[in-house]
Write a protein that holds these residues in place. Structure first.
Motif, mmCIF file in Angstrom:
data_model
loop_
_atom_site.group_PDB
_atom_site.id
_atom_site.type_symbol
_atom_site.label_atom_id
_atom_site.label_comp_id
_atom_site.label_asym_id
_atom_site.label_seq_id
_atom_site.Cartn_x
_atom_site.Cartn_y
_atom_site.Cartn_z
ATOM 1 N N ARG A 130 0.831 -1.214 0.000
ATOM 2 C CA ARG A 130 0.000 0.000 0.000
ATOM 3 C C ARG A 130 0.864 1.261 0.000
ATOM 4 O O ARG A 130 0.546 2.240 -0.676
ATOM 5 N N LEU A 131 1.959 1.214 0.745
ATOM 6 C CA LEU A 131 2.884 2.351 0.762
ATOM 7 C C LEU A 131 3.460 2.575 -0.639
ATOM 8 O O LEU A 131 3.520 3.707 -1.128
ATOM 9 N N GLY A 132 3.859 1.474 -1.288
ATOM 10 C CA GLY A 132 4.404 1.582 -2.637
ATOM 11 C C GLY A 132 3.380 2.185 -3.596
ATOM 12 O O GLY A 132 3.709 3.045 -4.425
ATOM 13 N N ALA A 133 2.112 1.749 -3.457
ATOM 14 C CA ALA A 133 1.059 2.266 -4.331
ATOM 15 C C ALA A 133 0.840 3.759 -4.089
ATOM 16 O O ALA A 133 0.656 4.544 -5.026
ATOM 17 N N LEU A 134 0.903 4.136 -2.824
ATOM 18 C CA LEU A 134 0.718 5.546 -2.453
ATOM 19 C C LEU A 134 1.814 6.417 -3.081
ATOM 20 O O LEU A 134 1.553 7.482 -3.648
ATOM 21 N N LEU A 135 3.051 5.925 -2.999
ATOM 22 C CA LEU A 135 4.180 6.677 -3.554
ATOM 23 C C LEU A 135 4.101 6.734 -5.073
ATOM 24 O O LEU A 135 4.434 7.747 -5.679
ATOM 25 N N ARG A 136 3.621 5.656 -5.685
ATOM 26 C CA ARG A 136 3.488 5.661 -7.144
ATOM 27 C C ARG A 136 2.437 6.669 -7.587
ATOM 28 O O ARG A 136 2.619 7.385 -8.562
ATOM 29 N N ARG A 137 1.322 6.705 -6.842
ATOM 30 C CA ARG A 137 0.294 7.695 -7.194
ATOM 31 C C ARG A 137 0.849 9.106 -7.063
ATOM 32 O O ARG A 137 0.596 9.963 -7.900
ATOM 33 N N ALA A 138 1.635 9.308 -5.991
ATOM 34 C CA ALA A 138 2.206 10.644 -5.770
ATOM 35 C C ALA A 138 3.139 11.034 -6.912
ATOM 36 O O ALA A 138 3.320 12.205 -7.207
ATOM 37 N N HIS A 139 3.759 10.033 -7.553
ATOM 38 C CA HIS A 139 4.684 10.312 -8.648
ATOM 39 C C HIS A 139 4.073 9.986 -10.003
ATOM 40 O O HIS A 139 4.779 9.899 -11.002
ATOM 41 N N ALA A 140 2.751 9.746 -10.029
ATOM 42 C CA ALA A 140 2.041 9.423 -11.264
ATOM 43 C C ALA A 140 2.696 8.267 -12.013
ATOM 44 O O ALA A 140 2.828 8.280 -13.237
ATOM 45 N N GLN A 141 3.140 7.246 -11.247
ATOM 46 C CA GLN A 141 3.727 6.052 -11.851
ATOM 47 C C GLN A 141 2.703 4.934 -11.793
ATOM 48 O O GLN A 141 2.253 4.595 -10.698
#
Ligand code: CA
Length: 220
Positions: free
Chosen positions: A111-122
């Motif tokens: 979930r943390l990884g997904a959150l960071l990806r959303r923050a970086h539009a990845q």
């Protein structure tokens, strides 16, 4: 990337810190709401993991105060199991996601990884830039199909560069996102790591802007 982990249960806190560090994050910790709020206001974290049941100041208040100050850091809250109202309160206060206790660390990290990806539009856990492919799950980077051997700090630095291509990043800024607050943060050491990376991925991939910092993947 640097994470603030706020959890008053010392065993859980130290276990999570180890797990997150192994996955290539720099991790600062706090064990009460007041320290947490202060750290979150002071440092440019890439994400926060925030327990809601905290001594001195409840997590929900900490989160509300950050949001009231315009702090948009991605926040993942830790809630009690079956406490649906905590999730609702958390989202209303500005949380981006939650994990209910008890949880598997794999779920928290996913979930943390997904959150960071959303923050970086990845869209996925695989980042590509300047001919390089970075796989978050495997903690590996390859160039033209060949895996590159990287130390922990080199991986963190390269991941930060790859998530911010074309931006001028100062040594101080890079150090703030790569080291936790317990590490000695000498921004001159960044120069050394940049030169290691250049040897491994090609000197032209990281450009020096004199007096300003570095640019990853910029043409010319
Ligand atoms: Ca707690």
């Amino acid at each position: 990337m640097k994470i603030l982990l706020v959890e008053d249960d010392s065993r859980l806190r130290s276990r999570l810190k180890d797990d997150l560090s192994r996955r290539g994050y720099a991790v600062d910790t706090a064990d009460n709401g007041i320290d947490a709020e202060h750290l979150g206001a002071e440092w440019p974290y890439d994400a926060v993991i925030l327990d809601l049941g905290l001594p001195q100041r409840p997590g929900i208040e900490v989160l509300k105060n950050w949001r009231a100050q315009g702090n948009t850091v991605p926040v993942l809250i830790l809630t009690a199991r079956d406490a649906w109202h905590e999730k609702v309160d958390g989202f209303n206060a500005g949380a981006d996601d939650y994990v209910a206790k008890p949880f598997h660390v794999e779920e928290l990290c996913a979930r943390l990884g997904a959150l960071l990806r959303r923050a970086h539009a990845q869209p996925t856990g695989v980042v590509t830039a300047a001919g390089l492919t970075l796989d978050e799950a495997r903690q590996s980077v390859s160039l033209g199909g060949r895996e590159i051997g990287l130390s922990g700090v080199e991986f963190r630095l390269l991941r930060y560069f790859m998530l911010h291509p074309g931006q001028v990043l100062s040594k101080t800024h890079l150090a703030e996102h790569i080291y936790d607050n317990d590490s000695e943060r000498d921004s001159n050491v960044i120069e050394v790591y940049v030169s290691h990376l250049r040897n491994k991925i090609g000197a032209e991939t990281i450009t020096t802007r004199r007096g300003q910092g570095y640019v990853f993947g910029a043409p010319g």
